[in-house]
Design an enzyme around this catalytic site. Structure first.
Site, PDB file in Angstrom:
ATOM      1  N   HIS A   1      37.321 -58.481  22.347  1.00  0.00           N
ATOM      2  CA  HIS A   1      36.814 -58.239  23.619  1.00  0.00           C
ATOM      3  C   HIS A   1      37.758 -57.122  24.217  1.00  0.00           C
ATOM      4  CE1 HIS A   1      35.654 -58.163  27.878  1.00  0.00           C
ATOM      5  NE2 HIS A   1      36.692 -58.926  28.207  1.00  0.00           N
TER       6      HIS A   1
ATOM      7  N   GLU B   1      27.420 -39.058  14.181  1.00  0.00           N
ATOM      8  CA  GLU B   1      27.959 -39.552  12.891  1.00  0.00           C
ATOM      9  C   GLU B   1      28.611 -41.082  12.772  1.00  0.00           C
ATOM     10  OE1 GLU B   1      29.072 -39.338   8.598  1.00  0.00           O
ATOM     11  OE2 GLU B   1      27.761 -38.363   9.818  1.00  0.00           O
TER      12      GLU B   1
ATOM     13  N   SER C   1       6.077 -51.001  20.475  1.00  0.00           N
ATOM     14  CA  SER C   1       5.006 -51.356  19.465  1.00  0.00           C
ATOM     15  C   SER C   1       5.471 -52.963  19.219  1.00  0.00           C
ATOM     16  CB  SER C   1       4.941 -50.803  18.327  1.00  0.00           C
ATOM     17  OG  SER C   1       4.105 -51.309  17.324  1.00  0.00           O
TER      18      SER C   1
ATOM     19  N   ASP D   1      -4.162 -49.096  23.742  1.00  0.00           N
ATOM     20  CA  ASP D   1      -5.546 -49.441  23.536  1.00  0.00           C
ATOM     21  C   ASP D   1      -5.797 -50.609  23.860  1.00  0.00           C
ATOM     22  OD1 ASP D   1      -3.890 -50.240  21.414  1.00  0.00           O
ATOM     23  OD2 ASP D   1      -5.894 -50.961  20.559  1.00  0.00           O
TER      24      ASP D   1
END
EC number: 4.2.1.109
Length: 517
Positions: A132, A157, A416, A476
């Site tokens: 922490h 990177e 998605s 859709d």
């Protein structure tokens, strides 16, 4: 594997003995934590007695889950830490050894206030060490996008130093809100860990960061990478450079009015022109439903046994199996059709795989939108794309629209039910080439169910827009459109071949091609 019954009690008793607590493994762990505290103090991560470190005792004869835990104390100058200052705990958090009180002006010994949060990382992630930090960059980074629930960065990177990520990946760090007392963060940290299975860190707004790893070396390395990346993003902000997109363009570029920090919005008559961001569904929106149902799903179904068999001992697959076990147990409790019990590992590899295959096939057949299934499918598809056995398919108008939106400075995201990895695989290997350069990020079911309004609210918070109405969502699915609209999004429904019919008088604008936007 954890011990059980009398043998477990005997093992715990042995580790709690004075001889074991004074033995080499515990002593070395104490010295290690003290050394790390001094090192991190020099880095500016644990100044003012803030921050804390904990590690599991390195004893190969004891399963990781059962090993003793060493934690730094609270209120002690980190640069002066010594091994004798440490607390030693059992795997369940019970204190077995506490430091001796020191004369004034030292405070009475007290275990770190981070202890309950550390325990969550141990229990929920199987961590071997947790750090922490109060490094200033971990605090300032959460202020750059007020209200955001995630910090996102890509194409740098040092992302490669974070477990499960590569240079091209988008690193997503969940952000939780700070509280007056450290222990009050426990529930929100737990929720973030559960919601982001790929994450190895959680930011606390205006406070700091929690980082965990399978060993102290892994946790330290990742913590260094996180601090580097957050510091870099702050510097990029000062330079007016957007760290959230692959090209790292200018935040204040007039051609990029969508920028995560820019208040300006284009004026225009078209939906995308009045939006800072576009969020796209995949199946039935960018990609034919038939490709998903006739190619992707069957490939995963036909290769699940082969994949589990060949990668059974890989850490990634172990995590997949762990998530599947949790989901299947929940399915069994709720009487979900097709769910069958999974035997413990002692039952043998073949029996475990047989039951997992049966469950996965049932999940695929039911087209379930659950994280455990989608994560496994993504790993199977990855191999398929690598072997060129799969190639992503998108409608021909999609690459043109993505390129135009990108050139106009409009950020495009994907939302998605497929995992973020699966999304990147599909758009990175299409018949039109790699389209990922036009995409700024990916959301999946870890954000929430696509038919629930709160999921879209979370997305709007993550994108840093001033209002949800600045986000255009294209899907859709009528139920998804309703959920997004209720969250304040602008919504368009995609009409593509094979899509389900819409109800009469649905009230949404529809398109048959992205060229209409």
């Amino acid at each position: 594997m954890a011990c059980s019954g009398c043998s477990c009690e005997a093992a715990v008793g042995a580790m709690a003995s004075e001889a074991y607590l004074e033995g080499a493994p515990v002593r070395e762990a104490r010295e290690l934590v003290a050394e790390l505290c001094r090192h991190f103090y020099a880095q500016g991560w644990v100044t003012g007695t803030g921050g804390s470190i904990t590690v599991k005792v390195n004893d190969p004869t004891v399963p990781l889950a059962d090993r003793l835990i060493v934690m730094s104390p609270s209120g002690v100058q980190k640069e002066r830490m010594v091994a004798e200052d440490m607390y030693v705990m059992a795997a369940d958090g019970k204190v077995l050894s506490a430091p001796v009180a020191k004369p004034w002006p030292n405070k009475p010994p007290k275990c770190t206030d981070c202890a309950p949060l550390f325990m969550k990382a141990y229990l929920m992630r199987g961590a071997g060490a947790v750090i922490h930090s109060h490094g200033i960059e971990t605090c300032i980074a959460t202020m750059l996008i007020p209200g955001a629930k995630e910090f996102r960065v890509t194409h740098m990177e040092m992302i490669k130093g974070i477990k499960g990520h590569g240079y091209h990946d988008e690193l997503v760090i969940p952000i939780i809100e700070n509280t007056p007392y450290e222990y009050e963060l426990t529930d929100s940290l737990s929720e973030a860990i559960a919601a982001y299975p790929k994450a190895t860190a959680v930011l606390v707004r205006n406070h700091g960061i929690y980082v965990w790893g399978e060993s102290w070396i892994n946790a330290k390395t990742q913590a260094e990478c996180y601090h580097y990346l957050l510091d870099a993003c702050i510097k990029l902000y000062q330079l007016g450079i957007d760290w959230t997109t692959p090209e790292h363009g200018s935040i204040n570029n007039p051609r990029r009015p969508h920028s995560i920090l820019s208040p300006e919005i284009c004026n225009g008559c078209h939906a995308a022109d009045s939006s800072k961001c576009v969020v796209l569904d995949i199946e039935g929106t960018t990609t034919p439903i038939s490709f998903v149902t006739d190619v992707m799903f069957p490939y995963a179904r036909d290769n699940v046994r082969k994949h589990l068999t060949s990668t059974f001992d890989f850490e990634e697959t172990k995590e997949d199996i762990k998530l599947l076990r949790i989901q299947i147990e929940d399915d069994l409790q709720n009487g979900v059709a097709g769910a069958v019990p999974v035997p413990p590992d002692e039952g043998g590899k073949e029996e475990v795989i047989n039951s997992l295959v049966a469950n996965v096939e049932s999940m695929i057949k039911a087209d379930r939108k659950i994280t455990s299934l989608k994560q496994l499918q993504g790993h199977i598809w990855r191999i398929g794309f690598q072997k060129k056995e799969l190639q992503g398919v998108v409608f021909e108008d999609v690459p043109v629209a993505l390129k135009n939106w990108h050139a106009s400075g409009i950020k495009v995201y994907i939302y998605s039910s497929g995992s973020r990895e699966a999304q990147r695989l599909l758009f990175g290997n299409t018949t039109y080439g790699d389209l990922r350069k036009f995409l700024c990020g990916y959301f999946d079911t870890t954000t929430g169910n696509k038919r629930e309004t709160r999921s879209y609210f979370e997305i709007s918070q993550s994108l840093g827009v001033d209002s949800p109405s600045q986000i255009l969502f294209i899907t859709d699915v009528f139920q998804e459109a309703i959920a997004a609209k209720n969250a304040g999004f602008e919504v368009i429904i995609s009409i593509r071949p094979g899509n389900a019919p819409l109800p009469d008088n649905h009230g949404f604008r529809t398109i048959k091609s992205f060229s209409e936007i």
